[in-house]
Motif scaffolding. Structure first.
Motif, PDB file in Angstrom:
ATOM      1  N   GLN A  12       7.560   9.368  -7.108  1.00 43.20           N
ATOM      2  CA  GLN A  12       8.651   9.688  -6.194  1.00 43.20           C
ATOM      3  C   GLN A  12       9.338   8.405  -5.762  1.00 43.20           C
ATOM      4  OE1 GLN A  12       6.751  11.706  -2.993  1.00 43.20           O
ATOM      5  NE2 GLN A  12       5.686   9.920  -2.248  1.00 43.20           N
ATOM      6  N   ALA A  13      10.492   8.561  -5.128  1.00 44.63           N
ATOM      7  CA  ALA A  13      11.260   7.390  -4.719  1.00 44.63           C
ATOM      8  C   ALA A  13      10.533   6.605  -3.629  1.00 44.63           C
ATOM      9  CB  ALA A  13      12.641   7.811  -4.222  1.00 44.63           C
ATOM     10  N   VAL A  14      10.589   5.302  -3.755  1.00 45.13           N
ATOM     11  CA  VAL A  14       9.984   4.371  -2.817  1.00 45.13           C
ATOM     12  C   VAL A  14      11.076   3.420  -2.352  1.00 45.13           C
ATOM     13  CG1 VAL A  14       8.317   2.481  -2.607  1.00 45.13           C
ATOM     14  CG2 VAL A  14       7.725   4.519  -3.907  1.00 45.13           C
ATOM     15  N   GLY A 114       7.721  -0.411  -0.846  1.00 45.64           N
ATOM     16  CA  GLY A 114       6.995   0.435   0.102  1.00 45.64           C
ATOM     17  C   GLY A 114       5.941  -0.401   0.806  1.00 45.64           C
ATOM     18  N   GLU A 115       4.749   0.137   0.914  1.00 48.15           N
ATOM     19  CA  GLU A 115       3.623  -0.573   1.535  1.00 48.15           C
ATOM     20  C   GLU A 115       2.709  -1.211   0.493  1.00 48.15           C
ATOM     21  OE1 GLU A 115       2.725  -0.902   4.936  1.00 48.15           O
ATOM     22  OE2 GLU A 115       4.792  -0.250   5.251  1.00 48.15           O
ATOM     23  N   THR A 116       3.142  -1.248  -0.752  1.00 47.10           N
ATOM     24  CA  THR A 116       2.314  -1.740  -1.845  1.00 47.10           C
ATOM     25  C   THR A 116       1.915  -3.193  -1.645  1.00 47.10           C
ATOM     26  OG1 THR A 116       3.333  -0.226  -3.415  1.00 47.10           O
ATOM     27  CG2 THR A 116       2.234  -2.155  -4.348  1.00 47.10           C
ATOM     28  N   ARG A 117       0.629  -3.436  -1.836  1.00 48.93           N
ATOM     29  CA  ARG A 117       0.103  -4.813  -1.898  1.00 48.93           C
ATOM     30  C   ARG A 117      -0.407  -5.000  -3.315  1.00 48.93           C
ATOM     31  NH1 ARG A 117      -3.271  -6.449   3.275  1.00 48.93           N
ATOM     32  NH2 ARG A 117      -2.805  -8.474   2.389  1.00 48.93           N
ATOM     33  N   TRP A 118       0.063  -6.054  -3.977  1.00 53.05           N
ATOM     34  CA  TRP A 118      -0.214  -6.250  -5.397  1.00 53.05           C
ATOM     35  C   TRP A 118      -0.239  -7.733  -5.688  1.00 53.05           C
ATOM     36  CZ3 TRP A 118      -1.302  -3.244  -9.543  1.00 53.05           C
ATOM     37  CH2 TRP A 118      -1.106  -3.778 -10.807  1.00 53.05           C
TER      38      TRP A 118
END
Length: 170
Positions: A12-14, A114-118
């Motif tokens: 979905q859209a982020v 988004g809230e992604t940590r990578w």
């Protein structure tokens, strides 16, 4: 560290935030072109943009000042897909990576997805130096003043630490 799937398709859209910078050619025209190109990406919609800011180059004396901004997109592209699309736009604009901090007609950094940590050899999210740069934080604050930057805190609490850095709205 990986907390989100970054290689495949996003379901979905982020909301993602992209830093724009340029100090060669016509940065204002490059910004307008970048907005159009981002809007044309598959599964991606332009969600907002800051005004333009002028800032001195970081660790690169003698170069022209940069024109900076932040762009918000809602995207169904996965983080690595979006990163690769940004790199293609840079390449098409004539970006050369001849040496570190070389002047450039277009620089696009994926700041947040988004809230992604990578973190791997290709991509780090959030962008590893974004919280230290007024030319990123001030335009970002225009778009999302209440934003929380994973691993760093609320945007409003980060801004005072860069108050001594010039990032002048145009």
């Amino acid at each position: 560290m990986r907390q989100a799937a970054c290689g495949g398709g996003a379901p979905q859209a982020v909301r993602a935030y992209i830093a724009f910078g340029a100090n060669l050619g016509d940065p204002a025209a490059a910004f307008d072109q970048t907005l159009a190109q981002l809007s044309a990406l598959a599964a991606t919609r332009l969600a907002g943009r800051s005004r333009l800011y002028r800032s001195a180059p970081v660790d690169a004396p003698g170069q022209p000042d940069y024109i900076n901004a932040v762009i918000a997109v809602d995207t169904g592209l996965a983080p690595l897909q979006l990163l690769h699309a940004l790199q293609e736009l840079e390449l098409a604009a004539g970006r050369s990576r001849a040496y570190r901090n070389a002047p450039r007609p277009l620089d696009l950094d994926l700041l947040l997805y988004g809230e992604t940590r990578w973190h791997d050899g290709e991509l780090t999210l959030p962008h590893p130096r974004m919280h230290q740069r007024a030319f990123v934080l001030r335009p970002l604050a225009e778009l999302a003043p209440g934003l929380h930057i994973p691993g760093h805190g609320d945007l409003a609490t980060l801004l005072p630490a860069v108050a001594d850095q010039a990032a002048i709205p145009l």
